[in-house]
Write a protein that holds these residues in place. Sequence first.
Motif, PDB file in Angstrom:
ATOM      1  N   LYS A 182       0.812  -1.231   0.000  1.00  0.00           N
ATOM      2  CA  LYS A 182       0.000   0.000   0.000  1.00  0.00           C
ATOM      3  C   LYS A 182       0.840   1.273   0.000  1.00  0.00           C
ATOM      4  N   GLY A 183       2.078   1.168   0.485  1.00  0.00           N
ATOM      5  CA  GLY A 183       2.903   2.369   0.546  1.00  0.00           C
ATOM      6  C   GLY A 183       2.690   3.143   1.834  1.00  0.00           C
TER       7      GLY A 183
ATOM      8  N   ALA B 206       9.052   0.239  -5.887  1.00  0.00           N
ATOM      9  CA  ALA B 206       7.849   0.846  -5.302  1.00  0.00           C
ATOM     10  C   ALA B 206       7.674   0.399  -3.855  1.00  0.00           C
ATOM     11  N   ALA B 207       7.970  -0.872  -3.573  1.00  0.00           N
ATOM     12  CA  ALA B 207       7.857  -1.371  -2.206  1.00  0.00           C
ATOM     13  C   ALA B 207       8.887  -0.693  -1.309  1.00  0.00           C
ATOM     14  N   VAL B 208      10.122  -0.634  -1.754  1.00  0.00           N
ATOM     15  CA  VAL B 208      11.195  -0.062  -0.936  1.00  0.00           C
ATOM     16  C   VAL B 208      10.962   1.426  -0.695  1.00  0.00           C
ATOM     17  N   LEU B 209      10.580   2.141  -1.736  1.00  0.00           N
ATOM     18  CA  LEU B 209      10.491   3.597  -1.645  1.00  0.00           C
ATOM     19  C   LEU B 209       9.241   4.070  -0.900  1.00  0.00           C
ATOM     20  N   SER B 213       3.713  -1.652  -3.740  1.00  0.00           N
ATOM     21  CA  SER B 213       3.735  -2.418  -4.996  1.00  0.00           C
ATOM     22  C   SER B 213       2.379  -2.424  -5.689  1.00  0.00           C
ATOM     23  N   GLU B 214       1.289  -2.229  -4.930  1.00  0.00           N
ATOM     24  CA  GLU B 214      -0.039  -2.192  -5.565  1.00  0.00           C
ATOM     25  C   GLU B 214      -0.239  -0.941  -6.413  1.00  0.00           C
TER      26      GLU B 214
END
Lengths: 510, 510
Positions: A182-183, B206-209, B213-214
Motif C-alpha cells: 500500500k505504501g 515501489a515497495a522499498v520507496l 507495490s499495488e
Amino acid sequence: IPDRVPLCLDLLPALSGEDTTKGFFQELVNILFSYVCKSFRRSSKVLDFHHPHQLRVGLEGFSLELPDQPENLEQLLVDCKDTLKYGVKTGHPRFFNQLSSGLDVIGLAGEWLTSTANTNMFTYEVSPVFILMEEVLLRKMQEIVGWSEVEGDGVFCPGGTMSNLYSVLLARYHFFPEVKTKGMTALPRLILFTSAHSHYSVKKSAAVLGIGSENVVVVKCNDRGKMIPAELESSIVTAKDQGCVPFYVNATAGTTVYGAFDPLNAIADICESHGLWLHVDAAWGGGLLMSKLHRVKLQGIERAWSVTWNPHKMMGAPLQCSAILVKKRGLLQDCNQLCAEYLFQTDKHYDTSYDTGDKTIQCGRHVDVFKLWLMWKAKGSEGFESQVNKCLENAEHLFDKLKERPDFELVFKSKPEHSNVCFWYIPPSLRNMPPGPERNRRLHEVAPKIKAKMMEQGMAMIGYQPLGDKVNFFRCVFSNPATQTEDVDYLLEEIARLGHDICIRIETDL
Amino acid sequence: IPDRVPLCLDLLPALSGEDTTKGFFQELVNILFSYVCKSFRRSSKVLDFHHPHQLRVGLEGFSLELPDQPENLEQLLVDCKDTLKYGVKTGHPRFFNQLSSGLDVIGLAGEWLTSTANTNMFTYEVSPVFILMEEVLLRKMQEIVGWSEVEGDGVFCPGGTMSNLYSVLLARYHFFPEVKTKGMTALPRLILFTSAHSHYSVKKSAAVLGIGSENVVVVKCNDRGKMIPAELESSIVTAKDQGCVPFYVNATAGTTVYGAFDPLNAIADICESHGLWLHVDAAWGGGLLMSKLHRVKLQGIERAWSVTWNPHKMMGAPLQCSAILVKKRGLLQDCNQLCAEYLFQTDKHYDTSYDTGDKTIQCGRHVDVFKLWLMWKAKGSEGFESQVNKCLENAEHLFDKLKERPDFELVFKSKPEHSNVCFWYIPPSLRNMPPGPERNRRLHEVAPKIKAKMMEQGMAMIGYQPLGDKVNFFRCVFSNPATQTEDVDYLLEEIARLGHDICIRIETDL
C-alpha cells in the motif's frame, strides 16, 4: 603468439590464446605486485596529486578518452600503470584519511578469485559455494553479536549505508507489513531516532524510503559524542504527544568522527519500554567485537533487533564488505520477496531456501563474502583480535603524544574508545589567544590549509571536519595493521611542520 | 622466507615479506589462470553439482568453518582451488543460464587492478582517476543514447535493480521535491506503469520507496512481450479517473525472458502528452546501442528521462557494472545530497564538484568503472559492436535450428530481436497430443527435469520459467563472445538427449 603487437582479440577465448593470456597476466601481476610493495614502503608517496582539469587533459600521454579502435595490450598495461600512478595508496601506512584503509594481501587474493569466478549471489545454482560461505559468515557474526542459535538472519550488502537502509526498511515492515503493497500513505506519521553524532545514512534512508528526513529526530549527545538516554526518552514522549508514531532507534557503536559508543543497554531499555526497533550501527565499531579487551564497549548489542557491521572497516577486508544482521528470521524474505519466476523457480531439484536473492532489495548482487571468508581462514578469529588491538594501541599512542604537546589540542580529553583521535593543530599565533569567535575563525582555516599542502606533497593523508560548535579539526583513524607508532609520530611532525610553514606564510602576508 | 610453513603474517606488510608475497601471488595466479583456461575449454564441465547439505559437511576436506587459529598459506591455496572446483564456470561457452555470462580477460584484469587499488568512489581525493573515468564513461554512454551536450548526468550503481530504483526515486523527487524531507504522507497517491513482461525491480522499487507495490500498474503486452501503447494510455486515464496521480512509466528495452523491445516512441508520445517521467530499462538491451545494425530497436530512447544500462550484461563486463543515466543535470545531487561535513567539506583545495558521492544513495561505493574503461580501450566501440552482433547471430542460428526440428517448439514464431530464444522441448509422448490442460500439465514438468539432469551432468546450463499462460519453457540467452554455433548445436542435442531419456524413464514408470 601473433607476430604483430598483440591485441585483446589474441587473448582467450581466441584459439591458441593461452600463451598470450598467460604473458598478459604475468605482466599485469608484476605491475600490481610492484604497486603492493610500494604501498607498504614508507619512502613512497601516498599520492601524486593532480587537479581534475590536469588529469582530464591527459598527463604524459595518459588519455582517458574512449576510442573507436582497439589499443594494443602493451598500451593497456601502460594505462594500468598510469591509473595506479595517479591514484591514492589507501594501503600506505600513512594513509589515515578514511575508516577503511590498509591492503590485506589475503583479502586481495580473495577479490582476485572472486572476480575470476564472476558470478552473482542471487541463486544457489550459480553461486553454490559463495552462498554457503555467506551463511557461515553471517552465523559466525551473529554468534559474536551474542544472538542465540534460533535467532539471526542477514545479508551482505553494498556498504554500510545500504545496511542501515535495510534496518529501517525491515523495522517499518515489521510494524506495518501493509507498507509493502500500500505504501506510506496507508501509514501514520512514523518517527525515527538517531544521535547528533550518528552517520548521515539514517537520514538518507528516511529520504529514500519515503519516510522523510524531517521525521528523523536527532537526539542530543554528551561531550564525548554519546547519545544521552534521557534525551532519547523525552524525544520519544514528545513525538507521541504530537500524534506521531515512533518505531525505530538507531544507536551507534563507533561514531564516524569521535568513535563514540552509545550506551546500548540504556537505549535498549528505552526501546523495550516503548516497543521500538533497536538498530545498532556498528559499521565502524563492530570490529571491536573480535577483541576480548574491547568488546565490552558494545555491551548490550545482543539486545539489538538489527546490526550493521562492516568488515571492510576495522577488520581490514577489501572494499566492499558490509553485513546487515537481523535478529528475526524470515523477516528479510517476507519484506523483500517478489518471487520472480525466471530466477526463483520453486520446482528446482535442490533446496531452494538457499536461493537467498529474494531476501534482498537488489537482484544481481556482488560476491562480497569470499575475501572475508579467506581472511578468516588465514588469520583465525585471533588474528582479527590482534589487528584490532593494535589499531587501538596506535590511537592510544597518538592520544598520549598529543597530551604532551603545546602545538596540538585534543577535541576531548578522555582516552579514545575506538581508534579515532580528534585534535587541532594550534599555530604559534593562536597559542596565546583567548578562546572566542576570532580564534575560532582563524583556527577553522588551519586544518584545510594543512591538508591541502599535505596532499600536494603526498607523504600522508588525514581527514578533517567541523562538528557541532567545534571548528575544523583533524580526525585520525587507525584501521591499517601496517601502521606503526613511527608512522603516528611522523604524522604529528608532518602536521606541525606544514602548519608552522603555512601559518608563518599567512602572517607574513598580512 | 620463513623456515616453517608460511602463514599470512609472513606476507606484506611483514618486514622482508616481499618474497613470500610474490610466491603466494604467483601460486594464486597459476590457480586462477588454470581456471580461466578450463572455463573456455569445451571438454571441461560447466559445473560439478553438489547439494547444499553435501557442500556443508566439507567434501574431501574442503571445510567452510571459520577457525580461531590461522591456516597456513598452502592450505589457503587449496581452499581457493576447492572454491573454484565446486563453483560454476559462468565464462564457459556452454553456460546459457544468465543474462550475464562470459569471462572477459581484459575486464578481469580491470577487476584485479580495481581491488588492488582498493578505494571508494565517494570523493575525488581518494579516487581521482576513477571519478574521472566514471565521468568519461557516463558522457560516452549519454552520447550513445542520443542526449545533447547540455543534458546528462548519472552514476554507476550496484546492479540494474538499484539503477531502476534510482529512476523511480528521481522521478518522485522531480515532481514532488518535498518528499525528501516530508515523506510520502505529504503526497497524493502516486502510480507507476510498467509492462507485464518488465523486470520485477520496478515493483521492488515501489515497495522499498514507500510507494507500495499495488500502486504499480501492470500494462498488458502483445504476444511478442511488447507493451501495448493503447493499454498504457487507458491505464493512465483510469488511474487519473480514480483520483490517483500517475507520474512514471517504465519502458523496457530488452525484456528479461523474451528479449522484447517496448515501442519507445509511442510510449514517449503518451508520456509527453500526460507529462510523465519516461524511464527506459535497457539493462539488457542497452548493449545493442553499440551496434549500427541493431540499435534501431531502441529508437526513441533519446526521449527517456532516465535510462538503466548494464554493461555487465550484453557488453560482457565483469559483475557488477550498471549505470543509471539521468537526462536532467543536478537532479541526482538535489535528490540525494545531505552534505555530510566529514566527507564533503566545501573548503577543500580542489574542485569539489568532483566529489560525486553525495549524488548517490550509498556512502561508500565500489569502483565499477575501471574494468569497463579498460575494456573500451582494449576493444574500442567497434569491438563491442562485433561482440553484440555475434551474440545476436548465435540467437538467430538457434532460432533457425529450432524452426526445423520436430522435437522442439518455439514460444513465439517471430525472429528474436535480442539474443533471447524461448522454446519447449516436446517429448515423444506429447508430440501428437492435442493442446489443452493435460498436455500443459505434462509439458510444465519437462524443463525442470531436463535442467536438473543437465546440472547433475554439468556439461551445459540453461534457464527456464513459466510466463503468463505459458508453462515452463527454456530461455536461451547469448552474451558470451566465446560461444560458437557449435555450442548452440550442442545445447540442442543435449536437451534432446536428456529429454528423451527422462521421458522414456517417466513413461516406463507409469
